[in-house]
Write a protein that holds these residues in place. Structure first.
Motif, PDB file in Angstrom:
ATOM      1  N   GLU A 151       0.825  -1.126   0.103  1.00 28.48           N
ATOM      2  CA  GLU A 151      -0.060  -0.160  -0.193  1.00 28.48           C
ATOM      3  C   GLU A 151       0.784   1.247  -0.209  1.00 28.48           C
ATOM      4  N   ILE A 152       1.847   1.156   0.839  1.00 28.09           N
ATOM      5  CA  ILE A 152       2.784   2.541   0.869  1.00 28.09           C
ATOM      6  C   ILE A 152       3.512   2.625  -0.543  1.00 28.09           C
ATOM      7  N   ALA A 153       4.023   1.498  -1.233  1.00 23.42           N
ATOM      8  CA  ALA A 153       4.472   1.426  -2.352  1.00 23.42           C
ATOM      9  C   ALA A 153       3.870   2.232  -3.403  1.00 23.42           C
ATOM     10  N   ASP A 154       2.409   1.652  -3.633  1.00 21.94           N
ATOM     11  CA  ASP A 154       1.497   2.107  -4.586  1.00 21.94           C
ATOM     12  C   ASP A 154       1.365   3.859  -4.446  1.00 21.94           C
ATOM     13  N   GLU A 155       1.478   4.086  -3.013  1.00 21.60           N
ATOM     14  CA  GLU A 155       0.908   5.530  -3.017  1.00 21.60           C
ATOM     15  C   GLU A 155       2.361   6.388  -3.193  1.00 21.60           C
ATOM     16  N   LEU A 156       3.427   5.731  -2.638  1.00 22.79           N
ATOM     17  CA  LEU A 156       4.531   6.711  -3.208  1.00 22.79           C
ATOM     18  C   LEU A 156       5.216   6.462  -4.264  1.00 22.79           C
ATOM     19  N   GLU A 157       4.832   5.514  -5.179  1.00 21.59           N
ATOM     20  CA  GLU A 157       5.414   4.936  -6.346  1.00 21.59           C
ATOM     21  C   GLU A 157       6.688   4.577  -6.276  1.00 21.59           C
ATOM     22  N   LEU A 158       6.763   3.342  -5.481  1.00 20.50           N
ATOM     23  CA  LEU A 158       8.239   2.911  -4.864  1.00 20.50           C
ATOM     24  C   LEU A 158       8.043   1.361  -5.141  1.00 20.50           C
ATOM     25  N   SER A 159       9.144   0.573  -5.007  1.00 18.64           N
ATOM     26  CA  SER A 159       9.066  -0.784  -5.015  1.00 18.64           C
ATOM     27  C   SER A 159       8.689  -1.216  -3.723  1.00 18.64           C
ATOM     28  N   ARG A 160       8.091  -2.510  -3.593  1.00 14.32           N
ATOM     29  CA  ARG A 160       7.819  -2.998  -2.253  1.00 14.32           C
ATOM     30  C   ARG A 160       9.001  -3.244  -1.480  1.00 14.32           C
ATOM     31  N   GLU A 161      10.205  -3.649  -1.974  1.00 11.59           N
ATOM     32  CA  GLU A 161      11.682  -3.742  -1.452  1.00 11.59           C
ATOM     33  C   GLU A 161      12.069  -2.518  -1.008  1.00 11.59           C
ATOM     34  N   THR A 162      12.039  -1.492  -1.660  1.00  9.97           N
ATOM     35  CA  THR A 162      12.559  -0.400  -1.276  1.00  9.97           C
ATOM     36  C   THR A 162      11.826   0.516  -0.036  1.00  9.97           C
ATOM     37  N   VAL A 163      10.512   0.063  -0.221  1.00  8.49           N
ATOM     38  CA  VAL A 163       9.817   0.540   1.345  1.00  8.49           C
ATOM     39  C   VAL A 163      10.246  -0.360   2.419  1.00  8.49           C
ATOM     40  N   LYS A 164      10.380  -1.556   2.232  1.00  6.91           N
ATOM     41  CA  LYS A 164      10.658  -2.456   3.173  1.00  6.91           C
ATOM     42  C   LYS A 164      12.149  -2.189   3.737  1.00  6.91           C
ATOM     43  N   LYS A 165      13.030  -1.725   2.743  1.00  7.64           N
ATOM     44  CA  LYS A 165      14.420  -1.443   3.272  1.00  7.64           C
ATOM     45  C   LYS A 165      14.509  -0.003   4.009  1.00  7.64           C
ATOM     46  N   TYR A 166      13.758   0.828   3.526  1.00  4.41           N
ATOM     47  CA  TYR A 166      13.613   2.102   4.131  1.00  4.41           C
ATOM     48  C   TYR A 166      12.940   2.056   5.574  1.00  4.41           C
ATOM     49  N   LEU A 167      11.822   1.286   5.786  1.00  2.00           N
ATOM     50  CA  LEU A 167      11.318   0.993   7.076  1.00  2.00           C
ATOM     51  C   LEU A 167      12.268   0.451   8.005  1.00  2.00           C
ATOM     52  N   GLN A 168      13.008  -0.661   7.504  1.00  2.00           N
ATOM     53  CA  GLN A 168      14.060  -1.323   8.319  1.00  2.00           C
ATOM     54  C   GLN A 168      15.127  -0.246   9.011  1.00  2.00           C
ATOM     55  N   ILE A 169      15.699   0.533   7.907  1.00  2.00           N
ATOM     56  CA  ILE A 169      16.573   1.642   8.387  1.00  2.00           C
ATOM     57  C   ILE A 169      16.097   2.640   9.392  1.00  2.00           C
ATOM     58  N   ALA A 170      14.671   2.890   8.975  1.00  2.00           N
ATOM     59  CA  ALA A 170      13.995   4.061   9.825  1.00  2.00           C
ATOM     60  C   ALA A 170      13.939   3.379  11.415  1.00  2.00           C
ATOM     61  N   THR A 171      13.528   2.369  11.385  1.00  2.00           N
ATOM     62  CA  THR A 171      13.174   1.375  12.878  1.00  2.00           C
ATOM     63  C   THR A 171      14.585   1.198  13.549  1.00  2.00           C
ATOM     64  N   SER A 173      17.197   3.282  13.076  1.00  2.00           N
ATOM     65  CA  SER A 173      17.676   4.505  13.508  1.00  2.00           C
ATOM     66  C   SER A 173      16.875   4.795  14.767  1.00  2.00           C
ATOM     67  N   ILE A 174      15.604   4.838  14.999  1.00  4.84           N
ATOM     68  CA  ILE A 174      14.871   5.196  16.022  1.00  4.84           C
ATOM     69  C   ILE A 174      15.103   4.538  17.111  1.00  4.84           C
ATOM     70  N   LYS A 175      15.212   3.254  17.140  1.00  5.36           N
ATOM     71  CA  LYS A 175      15.749   2.146  18.338  1.00  5.36           C
ATOM     72  C   LYS A 175      17.141   2.550  18.997  1.00  5.36           C
ATOM     73  N   GLU A 176      18.023   2.952  17.857  1.00  3.64           N
ATOM     74  CA  GLU A 176      19.332   3.452  18.377  1.00  3.64           C
ATOM     75  C   GLU A 176      19.344   4.774  19.081  1.00  3.64           C
ATOM     76  N   TYR A 177      18.508   5.746  18.354  1.00  6.51           N
ATOM     77  CA  TYR A 177      18.384   7.049  18.996  1.00  6.51           C
ATOM     78  C   TYR A 177      17.921   6.973  20.424  1.00  6.51           C
ATOM     79  N   VAL A 178      16.537   6.164  20.507  1.00  3.22           N
ATOM     80  CA  VAL A 178      15.905   6.173  21.986  1.00  3.22           C
ATOM     81  C   VAL A 178      17.050   5.421  23.158  1.00  3.22           C
ATOM     82  N   HIS A 179      17.620   4.267  22.556  1.00  2.00           N
ATOM     83  CA  HIS A 179      18.379   3.698  23.460  1.00  2.00           C
ATOM     84  C   HIS A 179      19.677   4.270  23.998  1.00  2.00           C
ATOM     85  N   GLU A 180      20.414   5.169  23.113  1.00  2.00           N
ATOM     86  CA  GLU A 180      21.340   6.067  23.484  1.00  2.00           C
ATOM     87  C   GLU A 180      20.763   7.140  24.406  1.00  2.00           C
TER      88      GLU A 180
END
Length: 200
Positions: A151-171, A173-180
């Motif tokens: 659904e995100i891929a369709d909305e942003l006109e990206l591939s599903r794998e790109t969405v998955k990769k970006y979400l993994q990186i974002a998650t 980054s957030i975990k690392e920031y909160v932990h630190e």
């Protein structure tokens, strides 16, 4: 309170499905109050009910094309919102249990659960704000709007794998920031208590 005939409502749904914002505002005006009362009965929390209503209508707008196939919007809306409300209640319950366990083991250096929760969510908000724009958008669409990869891929006109990769990186980054930052807060709080103790 707005009321529509079945044919009028179907036409309204079709307009929303095509991206008509005015039609969406009419739909929201017709149902948000009734939906809020319905969700309040489930959550027993005004704040959580408001959050669920906002989330549900955001999801409806983000996936508006699906409305073209909806015959009974009220039933569709109430089932969608009930499921989301129950998921939110389970999430709140898990978070409260986790915070209680952390407090019992002195891992979280806060005096109350409310304080710990406020600091925790403030850190998450800060971490999200620091994400690159595309990662931030994908993360919010996934976690806040509860959209799936495709659904995100369709909305942003990206591939599903790109969405998955970006979400993994974002998650990550957030975990690392909160932990630190939670470790830093723990250290500062411990030092404050340490010096306060020896000043007495």
């Amino acid at each position: 309170m707005f009321e529509f005939t079945q044919s009028d409502e179907k036409e309204l749904l079709l307009q929303v499905a095509e991206g008509n914002e005015f039609a969406f505002r009419r739909l929201f005006a017709a149902y948000h109050q009734r939906l809020g009362v319905h969700i309040l009965r489930i959550t027993q929390s005004v704040e959580l009910a408001e959050e669920v209503v906002q989330d549900v209508f955001m999801k409806i707008w983000m996936t508006r094309e699906a409305l073209a196939n909806v015959d009974n919007f009220k039933a569709y809306l109430f089932v969608l919102s009930k499921n989301h409300a129950l998921n939110c209640l389970r999430k709140v319950s898990r978070e409260q249990l986790q915070l209680k366990k952390l407090e019992e083991t002195n891992i979280v250096p806060f005096t109350t659960e409310a304080q710990a929760s406020d600091h925790y969510y403030n850190l998450i908000d800060e971490a999200i704000d620091k994400l690159p724009p595309q990662q931030q958008k994908i993360y919010l669409m996934s976690r806040h709007s509860r959209l799936k990869y495709h659904e995100i891929a369709d909305e942003l006109e990206l591939s599903r794998e790109t969405v998955k990769k970006y979400l993994q990186i974002a998650t990550a980054s957030i975990k690392e920031y909160v932990h630190e930052h939670r470790e830093a807060i723990a250290l500062i709080t411990a030092l404050v208590h340490f010096f306060h103790f020896f000043k007495r």
